[in-house]
Design a protein around this motif. Structure first.
Motif, PDB file in Angstrom:
ATOM      1  N   GLN A   1     -12.278 -21.319   3.545  1.00  0.00           N
ATOM      2  CA  GLN A   1     -13.469 -20.751   2.926  1.00  0.00           C
ATOM      3  C   GLN A   1     -14.426 -20.212   3.988  1.00  0.00           C
ATOM      4  OE1 GLN A   1     -15.566 -23.450   0.357  1.00  0.00           O
ATOM      5  NE2 GLN A   1     -17.190 -21.982  -0.096  1.00  0.00           N
ATOM      6  N   LEU A   2     -14.585 -20.984   5.069  1.00  0.00           N
ATOM      7  CA  LEU A   2     -15.457 -20.528   6.153  1.00  0.00           C
ATOM      8  C   LEU A   2     -14.898 -19.276   6.819  1.00  0.00           C
ATOM      9  CD1 LEU A   2     -16.428 -23.958   7.786  1.00  0.00           C
ATOM     10  CD2 LEU A   2     -17.898 -22.460   6.437  1.00  0.00           C
TER      11      LEU A   2
ATOM     12  N   THR B   1     -13.016 -17.047   5.407  1.00  0.00           N
ATOM     13  CA  THR B   1     -13.215 -15.951   4.450  1.00  0.00           C
ATOM     14  C   THR B   1     -14.647 -15.428   4.519  1.00  0.00           C
ATOM     15  OG1 THR B   1     -11.546 -16.898   2.971  1.00  0.00           O
ATOM     16  CG2 THR B   1     -13.082 -15.290   2.028  1.00  0.00           C
ATOM     17  N   GLU B   2     -15.627 -16.351   4.588  1.00  0.00           N
ATOM     18  CA  GLU B   2     -17.035 -15.948   4.691  1.00  0.00           C
ATOM     19  C   GLU B   2     -17.283 -15.169   5.976  1.00  0.00           C
ATOM     20  OE1 GLU B   2     -19.637 -16.363   2.593  1.00  0.00           O
ATOM     21  OE2 GLU B   2     -18.245 -17.114   1.082  1.00  0.00           O
ATOM     22  N   ILE B   3     -16.684 -15.640   7.068  1.00  0.00           N
ATOM     23  CA  ILE B   3     -16.867 -14.966   8.359  1.00  0.00           C
ATOM     24  C   ILE B   3     -16.302 -13.549   8.296  1.00  0.00           C
ATOM     25  CG2 ILE B   3     -16.134 -14.951  10.772  1.00  0.00           C
ATOM     26  CD1 ILE B   3     -16.295 -18.023  10.685  1.00  0.00           C
TER      27      ILE B   3
ATOM     28  N   LYS C   1     -15.912 -11.730   5.660  1.00  0.00           N
ATOM     29  CA  LYS C   1     -16.749 -10.929   4.766  1.00  0.00           C
ATOM     30  C   LYS C   1     -17.985 -10.408   5.494  1.00  0.00           C
ATOM     31  CE  LYS C   1     -19.307 -12.910   1.666  1.00  0.00           C
ATOM     32  NZ  LYS C   1     -19.746 -13.672   0.470  1.00  0.00           N
ATOM     33  N   TYR C   2     -18.617 -11.287   6.276  1.00  0.00           N
ATOM     34  CA  TYR C   2     -19.808 -10.874   7.024  1.00  0.00           C
ATOM     35  C   TYR C   2     -19.454  -9.855   8.108  1.00  0.00           C
ATOM     36  CZ  TYR C   2     -22.417 -14.613   4.710  1.00  0.00           C
ATOM     37  OH  TYR C   2     -23.020 -15.398   3.785  1.00  0.00           O
TER      38      TYR C   2
ATOM     39  N   THR D   1     -19.039  -6.589   6.422  1.00  0.00           N
ATOM     40  CA  THR D   1     -20.355  -6.057   6.060  1.00  0.00           C
ATOM     41  C   THR D   1     -21.033  -5.440   7.267  1.00  0.00           C
ATOM     42  OG1 THR D   1     -20.610  -7.750   4.333  1.00  0.00           O
ATOM     43  CG2 THR D   1     -22.605  -6.614   5.074  1.00  0.00           C
TER      44      THR D   1
END
Length: 219
Positions: free
Chosen positions: A36-37, A39-41, A43-44, A47
């Protein structure tokens, strides 16, 4: 000293009493959190990459817009807008006897352009020759030329675009410039304000003086 040793030796050992299944469950949760972490990284990071790309594209768009504006100001693009059209024609009747003017003097054209500029003209063309800052109007061997284009045939069409075409028209009608043309046996006719006047781009070579390339010495 003995008391400390006694307490230490008698303190119970804490052991992990979880069975294999519970440990696997905990490990699975940790792995899911790790994914999950990540995936968040990602995504950022995507962005940020999009922001960088948009910023670069924005820089390019601004640069292209600036170039187009400069080309427009220099007269290198076709322009369309509200304005008026002036016609210069010979003014002779059937009973006239004498020399016939077959061109318009360079001095008279320059005076006309000066008045148009004073009255708010933004873009001007004479016989479809765009008038720019470097345009030269002169008499060569009795023929008036706009840059290299000779004005040999009547009527000569002068197109003008202005921010306020109505104001330009009214000021021209009140001007004495038509009388100046009449003194040379020429008639100056001014059209009513028009919604759409098309002025062609300058088709000559733009001369750039007193400019030189600057080397980029940034490291």
């Amino acid at each position: 000293m003995l008391a400390v040793q006694f307490q230490t030796s008698h303190e119970p050992t804490v052991r992990d009493t979880r069975d294999i299944w519970e440990i696997r469950q905990e490990l699975k949760k940790e792995q899911e959190l790790h994914e999950q972490l990540l995936t968040e990284i990602r995504k950022y990071e995507e962005t940020l990459e999009k922001y960088e790309q948009q910023r670069e594209e924005s820089k390019g768009a601004i640069l292209r817009q600036t170039v187009e504006e400069l080309k427009k100001e220099a007269g290198l693009t076709e322009v369309v807008g509200e304005g008026v059209v002036l016609y210069v024609e010979q003014m002779y009747d059937e009973s006239y006897v004498g020399p016939v003017t077959d061109t318009v003097s360079a001095d008279l054209l320059r005076r006309l352009i000066n008045e148009l500029n004073m009255y708010g003209a933004e873009h001007i063309s004479i016989a479809d020759q765009r008038i720019v800052n470097t345009t030269v109007i002169r008499d060569i061997n009795g023929v008036t030329k706009v840059d290299a284009h000779p004005l040999r045939f009547f009527p000569i069409e002068v197109k003008v675009i202005a921010a306020d075409a109505e104001k330009l028209y009214n000021r021209l009608k009140a001007s004495t410039i038509a009388d100046d043309f009449a003194l040379e046996n020429l008639q100056l006719t001014i059209s009513e304000p028009q919604q759409r006047v098309v002025i062609p781009p300058y088709d000559g070579t733009v001369r750039v003086e007193q400019m030189e390339a600057v080397e980029d010495d940034r490291r």
